[in-house]
Structures are given as C-alpha cells and as structure tokens.
Design a protein around this motif. Sequence first.
Motif, PDB file in Angstrom:
ATOM      1  N   ALA A  99      77.041  90.803  36.853  1.00  0.00           N
ATOM      2  CA  ALA A  99      77.915  91.680  37.636  1.00  0.00           C
ATOM      3  C   ALA A  99      78.126  93.011  36.927  1.00  0.00           C
ATOM      4  CB  ALA A  99      79.251  90.995  37.900  1.00  0.00           C
ATOM      5  N   ALA A 100      78.246  92.972  35.596  1.00  0.00           N
ATOM      6  CA  ALA A 100      78.373  94.213  34.839  1.00  0.00           C
ATOM      7  C   ALA A 100      77.121  95.068  34.986  1.00  0.00           C
ATOM      8  CB  ALA A 100      78.644  93.896  33.371  1.00  0.00           C
ATOM      9  N   GLY A 101      75.945  94.429  34.983  1.00  0.00           N
ATOM     10  CA  GLY A 101      74.718  95.173  35.202  1.00  0.00           C
ATOM     11  C   GLY A 101      74.660  95.793  36.585  1.00  0.00           C
ATOM     12  N   CYS A 102      75.161  95.080  37.604  1.00  0.00           N
ATOM     13  CA  CYS A 102      75.192  95.639  38.966  1.00  0.00           C
ATOM     14  C   CYS A 102      76.119  96.841  39.046  1.00  0.00           C
ATOM     15  CB  CYS A 102      75.642  94.559  39.951  1.00  0.00           C
ATOM     16  SG  CYS A 102      74.496  93.179  40.143  1.00  0.00           S
TER      17      CYS A 102
ATOM     18  N   GLU B 241      69.983  94.510  29.487  1.00  0.00           N
ATOM     19  CA  GLU B 241      68.852  93.747  30.016  1.00  0.00           C
ATOM     20  C   GLU B 241      68.970  93.551  31.529  1.00  0.00           C
ATOM     21  OE1 GLU B 241      68.772  90.159  27.836  1.00  0.00           O
ATOM     22  OE2 GLU B 241      67.858  91.033  26.040  1.00  0.00           O
ATOM     23  N   HIS B 242      70.159  93.216  32.005  1.00  0.00           N
ATOM     24  CA  HIS B 242      70.342  93.049  33.448  1.00  0.00           C
ATOM     25  C   HIS B 242      70.182  94.380  34.176  1.00  0.00           C
ATOM     26  CE1 HIS B 242      71.277  88.938  32.942  1.00  0.00           C
ATOM     27  NE2 HIS B 242      72.524  89.088  32.499  1.00  0.00           N
ATOM     28  N   ARG B 243      70.623  95.449  33.552  1.00  0.00           N
ATOM     29  CA  ARG B 243      70.456  96.768  34.165  1.00  0.00           C
ATOM     30  C   ARG B 243      68.980  97.110  34.326  1.00  0.00           C
ATOM     31  NH1 ARG B 243      71.012 101.754  30.411  1.00  0.00           N
ATOM     32  NH2 ARG B 243      69.081 100.673  29.825  1.00  0.00           N
ATOM     33  N   ASP B 244      68.195  96.872  33.276  1.00  0.00           N
ATOM     34  CA  ASP B 244      66.761  97.163  33.356  1.00  0.00           C
ATOM     35  C   ASP B 244      66.069  96.278  34.383  1.00  0.00           C
ATOM     36  OD1 ASP B 244      67.204  99.001  31.370  1.00  0.00           O
ATOM     37  OD2 ASP B 244      66.547  97.686  29.737  1.00  0.00           O
ATOM     38  N   THR B 245      66.493  95.002  34.464  1.00  0.00           N
ATOM     39  CA  THR B 245      65.916  94.105  35.470  1.00  0.00           C
ATOM     40  C   THR B 245      66.204  94.591  36.882  1.00  0.00           C
ATOM     41  OG1 THR B 245      66.149  92.206  33.961  1.00  0.00           O
ATOM     42  CG2 THR B 245      65.867  91.717  36.302  1.00  0.00           C
ATOM     43  N   LEU B 246      67.422  95.061  37.103  1.00  0.00           N
ATOM     44  CA  LEU B 246      67.783  95.562  38.424  1.00  0.00           C
ATOM     45  C   LEU B 246      67.070  96.862  38.753  1.00  0.00           C
ATOM     46  CD1 LEU B 246      71.625  94.759  38.339  1.00  0.00           C
ATOM     47  CD2 LEU B 246      69.895  93.692  39.812  1.00  0.00           C
ATOM     48  N   TRP B 247      66.880  97.717  37.751  1.00  0.00           N
ATOM     49  CA  TRP B 247      66.130  98.957  38.012  1.00  0.00           C
ATOM     50  C   TRP B 247      64.692  98.636  38.446  1.00  0.00           C
ATOM     51  CZ3 TRP B 247      68.502 102.888  39.408  1.00  0.00           C
ATOM     52  CH2 TRP B 247      69.602 103.441  38.742  1.00  0.00           C
TER      53      TRP B 247
ATOM     54  N   PHE C 217      63.699  95.855  39.833  1.00  0.00           N
ATOM     55  CA  PHE C 217      63.744  95.181  41.127  1.00  0.00           C
ATOM     56  C   PHE C 217      63.956  96.179  42.264  1.00  0.00           C
ATOM     57  CE2 PHE C 217      66.634  93.317  44.365  1.00  0.00           C
ATOM     58  CZ  PHE C 217      65.728  92.472  44.965  1.00  0.00           C
ATOM     59  N   LEU C 218      64.790  97.175  42.031  1.00  0.00           N
ATOM     60  CA  LEU C 218      65.090  98.168  43.071  1.00  0.00           C
ATOM     61  C   LEU C 218      64.036  99.257  43.157  1.00  0.00           C
ATOM     62  CD1 LEU C 218      68.943  98.544  42.458  1.00  0.00           C
ATOM     63  CD2 LEU C 218      67.822  97.237  44.266  1.00  0.00           C
ATOM     64  N   GLY C 219      63.105  99.248  42.188  1.00  0.00           N
ATOM     65  CA  GLY C 219      62.045 100.238  42.215  1.00  0.00           C
ATOM     66  C   GLY C 219      62.518 101.628  41.880  1.00  0.00           C
ATOM     67  N   ARG C 220      63.063 101.757  40.675  1.00  0.00           N
ATOM     68  CA  ARG C 220      63.599 103.059  40.263  1.00  0.00           C
ATOM     69  C   ARG C 220      62.510 104.122  40.239  1.00  0.00           C
ATOM     70  NH1 ARG C 220      66.967 104.181  34.642  1.00  0.00           N
ATOM     71  NH2 ARG C 220      67.128 106.405  34.896  1.00  0.00           N
TER      72      ARG C 220
END
Length: 310
Positions: A266-269, A299-305, A307-310
Amino acid sequence: MSSRDIYVRGFDESTGKTTPSTTCPDCDGTIRTVDGEQCCEDCGLIIEACRLDRRGPRTFCGDETEKRRTGGPRTVTRHDRGLSTTIGRKRDARGNAIPSKKRRQLARLRREHDRARFRSKRERNLAHGLGGIDRLTAQLDLPRSVQEQASSLFRTAQNENLLIGRSIESIAAGCVYAVCRINDVPRTLDEIASVATVGEEKVRNGYMVLNRELDLPVPPQQPQEYIPRLVSAFDLPCRTERRARDIATEAVEADLTTGVNPAGFAAGCVAVAAAKQGIEVIQRDLADEAAVSPTTVREHRDTLWSFLGR
C-alpha cells in the motif's frame, strides 16, 4: 385536544416508544416501530426517533414482564460481566465528605472486597486478560465493538484451554489482532506489539494459536485497507487516495500482491500515485508509517512502475 391526538405523532412516555403511523410520508410505504424508532420498510426513511428516557437503565430479571431498573447492561468486557461493586473513597453518593473514621472502614472493606473478587484462579486469569484487551483497544483507539468481540474471543480461548502453557498477554493481544483482521480494521502486528507488554513474536504466536485451534474466519488482507491511513498521515488530497486505490486494485487483479506485506505494498501504491500527480512524499516516512523498511517500499514502487508501463 385529546391524548390520542397527541400520541399519534408524539412520544408515548408509558412505553418509551413512538406510536406507529399508517403510511410513509415520502413513498406511502409501511411504517414499523423498532426500539422507539419509526422507519419505513420500503425506503428506509426515519420518521421519528425515541427521545431521551430519563427513567434510567433497565435490566430484565427472568420474565420480561417484570422490569426493574437496577443499573447498566451486562457486558462481556468485564470478568463479572459488569455486575461488580465499587466502594467509594473520599465522598459519598451525594458529594459530601466522608469522615476519617468512615474512610478507614471503607479502606478495610475495599481491601477485603479486592481479595474476594475472584472465586478461582481461572476467573483471575480472565480478569487479567480482559484488562489487557481494554488497555490495548484504548491505546490503539479501536471501537467498542472490537473490544467486545476480542473479549468474547478470549473467553472462548479460555474455555478451549488455550491459555495453558501460554502467556495471557500474548493471547489477549492475539485476540485484538484477530478481531481487527476479521473486521477489516487496518492494524499491523508491529502496531499491536508496540503497545502490548509482550514482543511481536509472542503476539504472532498467540494469533496463530487462535486461528489454528478456533478456525477463525480471517480474510486475507488487501493493500486497499491501509491506503486511507497512509494518505491521512501525510495529508494527501483525495485524488491521490483514489489513484492509489485504483493502482492497488489493478495489482490485486494481476496477482502482484501474492505473498507480500499488504501495508508495504500500500505504501508503494501511495508513492506511485503521489509521483504521478507531482506530489513529493519521502519514502522513509512512508516506510515508517507502514512499519516496513524503505527498501520494501522502493521494491514495490519499482514493481508497480514496471506493471503500469512507466
């Protein structure tokens, strides 16, 4: 005007309830009266609520036709269910000062009363555990319903002999954490252990024993449960919270949250949502609020980037 005309729309002091009318003024539905409150069965409109009852609390002794006003209702948060006696100290019931001789007598009565409060060691352990639950819920600012459910769960654990060979504080803290999980109240093990008298490992063991032996209906935690608290802690706008929720929902649907800490994810989101909107949030502060390390948030932030296709 007759008394009947008054009570059609007024408050009936003899029963403590409002008298039912015929139809709802909004949708012409059926009106029913429950606990002194008139509401429509069709649209749910509240017509009139019961006013203050100045006659005091009530308890029903066996037959409900015999109603006595003897004190507050019973509660599961006390070992004697609230039927205890409190002996005063310096003033009587009218507020007058008690003489010194009478105070010494009350002190002796209070001492003997404390010694005779518990009929067995089992009851003493129950009082100790319920007192710990009361303290934990107060320090964590949890609602009254959580305290009552945790107290009932502790009683069940004692009846199932789960306290034998285990710390009472660990089982009490495990009950609070289990009820928070069941009711989707976002509290981490680290938060509960920070105000408990035992460490995080014992709190976890107490929760695992309860979950395994009592088969608790604990749903899996989702990152969306922790987002409102993180957003509120940093005073972020509502649009950031909505964006973080959308990101978390997409990640859950893509199975990116399997086996991860929901608070850290959630913090990464929140970090990704704030970055997309040009809002600066320090990762270390996010990690401290979510009770995880800054590396986990990164790590979660990079995973989300990715996934979202930064």
